[in-house]
Design a protein around this motif. Sequence first.
Motif, short mmCIF file in Angstrom:
data_model
loop_
_atom_site.label_atom_id
_atom_site.label_comp_id
_atom_site.label_asym_id
_atom_site.label_seq_id
_atom_site.Cartn_x
_atom_site.Cartn_y
_atom_site.Cartn_z
N ARG A 113 0.72 -1.08 0.00
CA ARG A 113 -0.24 0.10 0.04
C ARG A 113 1.01 1.14 -0.04
NH1 ARG A 113 -2.16 -3.37 3.93
NH2 ARG A 113 -1.08 -2.15 5.56
N ASP A 114 0.64 2.03 -0.77
CA ASP A 114 1.35 3.48 -0.98
C ASP A 114 1.03 4.18 0.29
OD1 ASP A 114 2.43 2.86 -3.37
OD2 ASP A 114 0.90 3.94 -4.58
N THR A 140 9.65 11.35 6.80
CA THR A 140 8.93 12.40 6.17
C THR A 140 9.00 11.18 4.72
OG1 THR A 140 10.37 14.09 6.97
CG2 THR A 140 9.20 14.14 4.20
N ALA A 141 9.99 10.59 4.27
CA ALA A 141 9.67 9.47 3.10
C ALA A 141 10.52 8.34 3.61
CB ALA A 141 10.19 10.38 1.84
N HIS A 142 10.25 7.11 2.83
CA HIS A 142 10.95 6.22 3.09
C HIS A 142 10.96 5.14 1.86
CE1 HIS A 142 11.77 2.06 4.62
NE2 HIS A 142 10.79 1.74 4.28
N ALA A 143 12.09 4.37 1.52
CA ALA A 143 12.13 3.51 0.43
C ALA A 143 12.13 2.14 1.07
CB ALA A 143 13.43 3.90 -0.40
N GLU A 144 11.16 1.44 0.76
CA GLU A 144 10.95 0.16 1.16
C GLU A 144 11.44 -1.11 0.28
OE1 GLU A 144 8.79 -2.95 3.77
OE2 GLU A 144 9.76 -0.93 3.90
N VAL A 145 12.66 -1.98 0.88
CA VAL A 145 12.95 -2.88 0.28
C VAL A 145 12.11 -4.01 -0.16
CG1 VAL A 145 14.93 -4.82 0.15
CG2 VAL A 145 15.27 -2.56 1.14
N GLU A 146 12.04 -4.28 -1.62
CA GLU A 146 10.97 -5.50 -1.87
C GLU A 146 11.73 -6.75 -2.17
OE1 GLU A 146 8.39 -3.85 -5.04
OE2 GLU A 146 7.32 -2.68 -3.42
N ARG A 147 12.83 -6.58 -2.82
CA ARG A 147 13.74 -7.66 -3.43
C ARG A 147 14.94 -7.29 -3.10
NH1 ARG A 147 10.13 -7.51 -7.46
NH2 ARG A 147 11.65 -6.76 -8.87
N MET A 148 15.97 -8.27 -2.80
CA MET A 148 17.34 -8.14 -2.82
C MET A 148 17.83 -9.56 -3.58
SD MET A 148 18.70 -6.52 0.80
CE MET A 148 20.37 -7.10 0.30
N ALA A 149 18.73 -9.26 -4.55
CA ALA A 149 19.68 -10.36 -5.14
C ALA A 149 20.95 -10.10 -4.72
CB ALA A 149 19.41 -10.36 -6.75
N MET A 161 9.36 3.63 -3.29
CA MET A 161 9.04 4.95 -2.66
C MET A 161 7.56 5.04 -2.12
SD MET A 161 11.99 6.64 -2.36
CE MET A 161 10.92 7.96 -1.57
N HIS A 162 7.87 5.67 -0.63
CA HIS A 162 6.60 5.97 -0.09
C HIS A 162 6.73 7.32 0.67
CE1 HIS A 162 4.69 2.05 0.05
NE2 HIS A 162 6.08 1.46 0.01
N GLY A 163 5.94 8.12 0.60
CA GLY A 163 5.97 9.32 1.09
C GLY A 163 6.64 10.74 0.12
N ALA A 164 6.96 10.17 -1.11
CA ALA A 164 7.69 10.93 -1.92
C ALA A 164 7.54 10.23 -3.57
CB ALA A 164 9.10 11.50 -1.49
N ALA A 165 7.65 11.32 -4.39
CA ALA A 165 7.81 10.58 -5.69
C ALA A 165 9.26 10.75 -6.23
CB ALA A 165 6.57 11.18 -6.72
N LEU A 166 9.72 9.79 -6.95
CA LEU A 166 11.08 9.95 -7.57
C LEU A 166 11.04 10.88 -8.94
CD1 LEU A 166 12.30 6.16 -7.37
CD2 LEU A 166 13.14 8.19 -6.24
N GLU A 167 11.74 11.74 -8.80
CA GLU A 167 11.67 12.94 -10.13
C GLU A 167 13.01 12.71 -10.78
OE1 GLU A 167 11.17 16.74 -8.71
OE2 GLU A 167 9.28 16.13 -7.50
N ALA A 168 12.97 13.36 -12.01
CA ALA A 168 14.16 12.94 -12.82
C ALA A 168 15.56 13.71 -12.16
CB ALA A 168 13.97 14.08 -14.13
N GLY A 169 16.43 13.22 -12.01
CA GLY A 169 17.84 13.18 -11.36
C GLY A 169 17.84 12.82 -10.07
N ARG A 195 6.47 3.93 -8.46
CA ARG A 195 7.32 4.41 -7.42
C ARG A 195 8.55 3.37 -7.07
NH1 ARG A 195 4.68 8.34 -3.11
NH2 ARG A 195 2.84 9.01 -4.22
N GLN A 196 8.39 2.27 -7.82
CA GLN A 196 9.24 1.18 -7.71
C GLN A 196 10.74 1.53 -8.43
OE1 GLN A 196 9.12 -2.81 -9.60
NE2 GLN A 196 8.34 -3.37 -7.53
N PHE A 197 11.89 1.21 -7.96
CA PHE A 197 13.18 1.40 -8.48
C PHE A 197 14.04 0.24 -8.25
CE2 PHE A 197 13.30 3.51 -4.42
CZ PHE A 197 14.72 3.24 -4.11
N SER A 198 15.07 0.25 -8.76
CA SER A 198 16.36 -0.84 -8.46
C SER A 198 17.59 -0.01 -8.80
CB SER A 198 16.03 -2.16 -9.38
OG SER A 198 16.06 -1.82 -10.63
#
Length: 279
Positions: A113-114, A140-149, A161-169, A195-198
Amino acid sequence: MNPEPDTTQDTQLRVHCTADADGRLTFRLPALAGPEPQVLLRLRPKKGQTEETVHVLDVEAVDDGTWRAVLEPRPALAEGRWDVYLLPEPGAPRQRLRPGLRDVRALVDGHTRDRPSPVAVRVPYTTKDGYLAVRAWLRTAHAEVERMAVTDGSMTVTARMHGAALEAGAVVRLRARGAKGAVLTREPQVDSGSRQFSFTVDYAELVAADAVGDRVWDLSVQPRSGAGATARIGHLLDDLAERKEIFVYPSAAVAGVAVRPYYTVDNDLSVEVTAAQHR
């Protein structure tokens, strides 16, 4: 409020606790003596500091003969560990409570859930000495680990990402602890419209970036370019209050040192570099 110190550390009084998806905690106790019982949550002070923060909940009788106290989602609890007590009546010595049933099923899929800002998390748990407590995070914001290889030479992390959006840069930062610790950056691979990133961390680059034999690198993400707040990368959004001893990743030997990702006592993701002679 300054309640009297607890005088009953060996109480067998147990309280059931149910957590819901919105962060609400419901405490249920057996029928209590006393005119106005209350449940008190105390923010555990850091070592050497005095107690400053408590939160008191009124208790109401329920039709089945038990008592109930509800901690609503707002206001959010300050980040830290909150011990749970019974006040038989206002101003009375407080009694530490032991856990009964802990129903935390609603928290298991919390990462799906976002979360808006601020990201507020509460997880009831049993302390090492057998009492009920609540682990709270407030960021204020948090990046939740979903997977690790994890491989012999690198680790690839997928987070959300939760609590913030990833923008350019946006950049992922790896900062070596210490006054003069090195800082490495990675450009995250962001899923379009998500909001997912790797990102991938090359262990050899961590070792080469710092001449110190033993070092811990903390991982965070800066959601937008330029100066700005960073969000720690970690794993907070489920039913586990403690991850460090549960999620244990293998270490890799790189250029004579051992490199190992791990979760800190705050469930944040870090990477430990340890010289061979210290292993």
